[in-house]
Design a protein around this motif. Structure first.
Motif, short mmCIF file in Angstrom:
data_model
loop_
_atom_site.label_atom_id
_atom_site.label_comp_id
_atom_site.label_asym_id
_atom_site.label_seq_id
_atom_site.Cartn_x
_atom_site.Cartn_y
_atom_site.Cartn_z
N ASP A 1 -14.55 22.11 7.69
CA ASP A 1 -13.80 22.17 6.49
C ASP A 1 -14.56 21.28 5.66
OD1 ASP A 1 -11.65 23.35 7.10
OD2 ASP A 1 -10.69 21.77 7.90
N PHE B 1 -16.88 20.28 1.41
CA PHE B 1 -16.44 20.10 0.17
C PHE B 1 -15.45 21.09 -0.39
CE2 PHE B 1 -20.65 17.79 0.77
CZ PHE B 1 -20.02 16.54 1.16
N PRO B 2 -14.72 20.46 -1.50
CA PRO B 2 -14.12 21.74 -2.49
C PRO B 2 -14.82 22.85 -2.95
CG PRO B 2 -13.43 19.27 -3.29
CD PRO B 2 -14.77 19.32 -2.33
N SER B 3 -14.46 24.05 -2.67
CA SER B 3 -15.15 25.21 -3.28
C SER B 3 -15.01 25.51 -4.66
CB SER B 3 -14.35 26.49 -2.37
OG SER B 3 -13.15 26.63 -2.56
N THR B 4 -14.15 24.56 -5.21
CA THR B 4 -14.07 24.85 -6.77
C THR B 4 -15.21 24.19 -7.42
OG1 THR B 4 -12.79 22.81 -6.60
CG2 THR B 4 -11.69 24.81 -6.72
N ILE B 5 -16.10 23.33 -6.72
CA ILE B 5 -17.55 22.70 -7.25
C ILE B 5 -18.55 23.30 -6.96
CG2 ILE B 5 -18.47 20.53 -7.32
CD1 ILE B 5 -15.99 19.30 -6.92
N TYR C 1 -22.49 22.81 -6.16
CA TYR C 1 -23.23 21.67 -5.96
C TYR C 1 -24.55 22.10 -6.01
CZ TYR C 1 -18.88 19.89 -3.64
OH TYR C 1 -17.77 19.32 -3.66
N ASP D 1 -22.92 16.80 -9.22
CA ASP D 1 -22.32 17.08 -7.95
C ASP D 1 -23.58 17.48 -7.10
OD1 ASP D 1 -19.80 16.17 -8.07
OD2 ASP D 1 -19.52 18.30 -9.61
#
Length: 155
Positions: A42, A44-48, A50, A87
């Motif tokens: 699991d 980092f958030p997939s909405t960002i 990187y 990010d």
């Protein structure tokens, strides 16, 4: 220019410097890129979206006797800049402690520092670590693939 990532107590970077000298070592499992699709993790958030850290960056593992902890140092050499507000993500390898040696929640903390010429510029402490779980039940089925016949299955 560097980042220092302090691992919680009893976690080991890969490879971990060994006594008696605790000489710094190059990271084995280091990547400038973050893999968001790593199986079983699991992340980092997939909405960002990187950004990779700059090419030419390298990672070394260290032991700090005064803190009794390991840390990794990710050095960013040359003229490359790491801009504030973006990010960035990368990967390095670490070995979890055994369940018996897992630090209690109040000590299971990560710390991140940005450093220039050995002076701390930014510091983030108290980053909560993750909990490990023991495997409860394992079932193993195997087959003799050379003769394509089933052996005595283990349940």
């Amino acid at each position: 220019k560097a980042l220092r990532i302090w691992l919680p107590k009893n976690f080991l970077p890969n490879p971990a410097p060994r006594p008696p000298l605790y000489t710094a070592l190059n990271c084995v499992d280091f990547s400038l890129k973050y893999n968001p699709n790593r199986e079983g993790v699991d992340g980092f958030p997939s909405t960002i979206s990187y950004i990779d850290i700059p090419s030419g960056s390298y990672c070394t593992t260290h032991w700090d006797k005064s803190y009794g902890q390991y840390y990794v140092s990710v050095s960013i050499d040359g003229p490359q800049l790491v801009d504030s507000g973006w990010d960035y993500a990368f990967e390095f390898g670490a070995t979890n402690p055994s369940i018996e040696n897992m630090p209690p929640p109040d000590e299971n903390k990560w710390r991140v520092e940005t450093v220039m010429e050995n002076v701390i510029l930014h510091l983030k402490t108290g980053i909560q670590g993750y909990e490990l779980e023991q495997i409860k039940l394992v079932g193993v089925d195997y087959e003799d693939t050379t003769k394509r016949r089933t052996l005595h299955p283990t349940q």
